[in-house]
Design an enzyme around this catalytic site. Structure first.
Site, PDB file in Angstrom:
ATOM      1  N   THR A  41       0.832  -1.190   0.000  1.00  0.00           N
ATOM      2  CA  THR A  41       0.000   0.000   0.000  1.00  0.00           C
ATOM      3  C   THR A  41       0.872   1.247   0.000  1.00  0.00           C
ATOM      4  OG1 THR A  41      -1.717  -1.178   1.223  1.00  0.00           O
ATOM      5  CG2 THR A  41      -1.816   1.214   1.275  1.00  0.00           C
ATOM      6  N   PRO A  48       7.051   0.468  -2.082  1.00  0.00           N
ATOM      7  CA  PRO A  48       6.213   1.185  -3.044  1.00  0.00           C
ATOM      8  C   PRO A  48       6.003   0.408  -4.339  1.00  0.00           C
ATOM      9  CG  PRO A  48       7.914   2.626  -2.131  1.00  0.00           C
ATOM     10  CD  PRO A  48       8.251   1.235  -1.716  1.00  0.00           C
ATOM     11  N   HIS A  70       0.149   5.673 -14.313  1.00  0.00           N
ATOM     12  CA  HIS A  70      -0.615   4.583 -13.705  1.00  0.00           C
ATOM     13  C   HIS A  70      -2.052   4.589 -14.207  1.00  0.00           C
ATOM     14  CE1 HIS A  70       2.780   4.428 -10.901  1.00  0.00           C
ATOM     15  NE2 HIS A  70       2.334   3.245 -10.534  1.00  0.00           N
ATOM     16  N   LYS A  83      -5.953   4.698  -9.553  1.00  0.00           N
ATOM     17  CA  LYS A  83      -4.978   4.922  -8.486  1.00  0.00           C
ATOM     18  C   LYS A  83      -5.321   6.208  -7.756  1.00  0.00           C
ATOM     19  CE  LYS A  83       0.004   5.166  -7.572  1.00  0.00           C
ATOM     20  NZ  LYS A  83      -0.089   4.197  -6.454  1.00  0.00           N
ATOM     21  N   THR A 111       6.384   4.913  -5.864  1.00  0.00           N
ATOM     22  CA  THR A 111       7.625   4.608  -6.575  1.00  0.00           C
ATOM     23  C   THR A 111       8.357   5.884  -6.964  1.00  0.00           C
ATOM     24  OG1 THR A 111       6.696   2.552  -7.429  1.00  0.00           O
ATOM     25  CG2 THR A 111       8.623   3.424  -8.573  1.00  0.00           C
TER      26      THR A 111
END
Length: 264
Positions: A96, A122, A151, A155, A162
């Site tokens: 998470t 991440p 992404h 999200k 990241t």
């Protein structure tokens, strides 16, 4: 002896892949799942395997003997699950993102107090870990850097964990620098993205994407791009499997999968 695992978030796309991975791994045993929304909704394979789904994490941890919690939920619920698990000396593997710095520090302190391993990553894709590692190396020679992360449109947090982790790793080897023209003006707010110690971070959210990141370095007469793409969520499973194996030997908190890999 098989590692007894509970998965929080089994209905999500990452969670479903994790369920399949744990069921297919002979050294793992899935003893339960936590789904805070609906106890009755079954994930593929759970009902036929007789694996219970708990709406309440405390009930799950009380009813089952658990070695490792794999958490693939959202920060809102994940923090409570992880804190509860650590206090019960259940090791945690957490995918998470979106935690506050205060929450991360509290989890770190709780893991230490209870001598219980906790890996928060991440990104679990091994290629993404290498992308971040290579970017840290490149930043020693190319201090002008922009990060573009892309992404899927479901999200919640932006920038991605990241991207934040990549910037943190780069800052460890790079002197602070404000990039671009000193008189630069955004004629449309946000056009230049976020800034972390001068590193520009841009977030894209579109259907059709999974998880992608490129780190672009600029120098005199040249650019260098280090890029990673996850085409599907199976790309994260090898890292989760490795983390479960590694966390069994830890008695503390680790942030980032690169810290349990031999990248020297």
């Amino acid at each position: 002896m098989r590692i007894k695992i509970v998965i929080a978030g089994p209905r999500g796309r990452m969670g479903q892949e994790a369920v399949k991975m744990v069921l297919d791994e002979p050294d793992f045993q899935l003893v339960g799942c936590i789904d805070r929304k609906d106890k009755e909704v079954q994930v593929p394979f759970l009902a036929e395997k007789g694996i219970p789904v708990y709406r309440d994490a405390e009930e799950c941890f009380y009813a089952q003997e658990v070695d490792v919690l794999i958490d693939l939920t959202v920060a809102e619920s994940s923090y409570d699950y992880v804190m509860m698990a650590l206090r019960k000396q259940i090791r945690c593997v957490v995918g998470t993102t979106g935690f506050s710095n205060e929450q991360l520090q509290t989890m770190k302190a709780t893991a230490k107090e209870n001598s219980t391993g906790c890996i928060i990553a991440p990104n679990f894709a091994l290629g993404a870990i290498l992308m971040m590692h290579f970017s840290k190396i490149a930043a020693k020679f190319f201090p002008d850097i922009e990060i573009i992360e892309k992404h899927h449109d479901q999200k919640i947090d932006a920038p991605s964990g990241t991207a934040i982790k990549t910037a943190e790793m780069i800052k460890n080897v790079r002197n602070s620098k404000i990039q671009g023209h000193p008189d630069e003006v955004e004629t449309m707010q946000g056009a230049r993205g976020a800034s972390d110690d001068g590193i520009r971070i841009h977030s894209l959210r579109l259907p059709g994407l999974v998880a992608h990141q490129e780190v672009i370095f600029g120098g005199e007469g040249q650019t260098l791009t280090i890029k990673h793409d996850s085409m599907n969520r199976k790309s994260f499973m090898e890292g989760i499997k490795l983390s479960v194996q590694q966390v069994m030997n830890l008695k503390e908190y680790v942030y980032g999968l690169e810290n349990v890999l031999d990248l020297a």
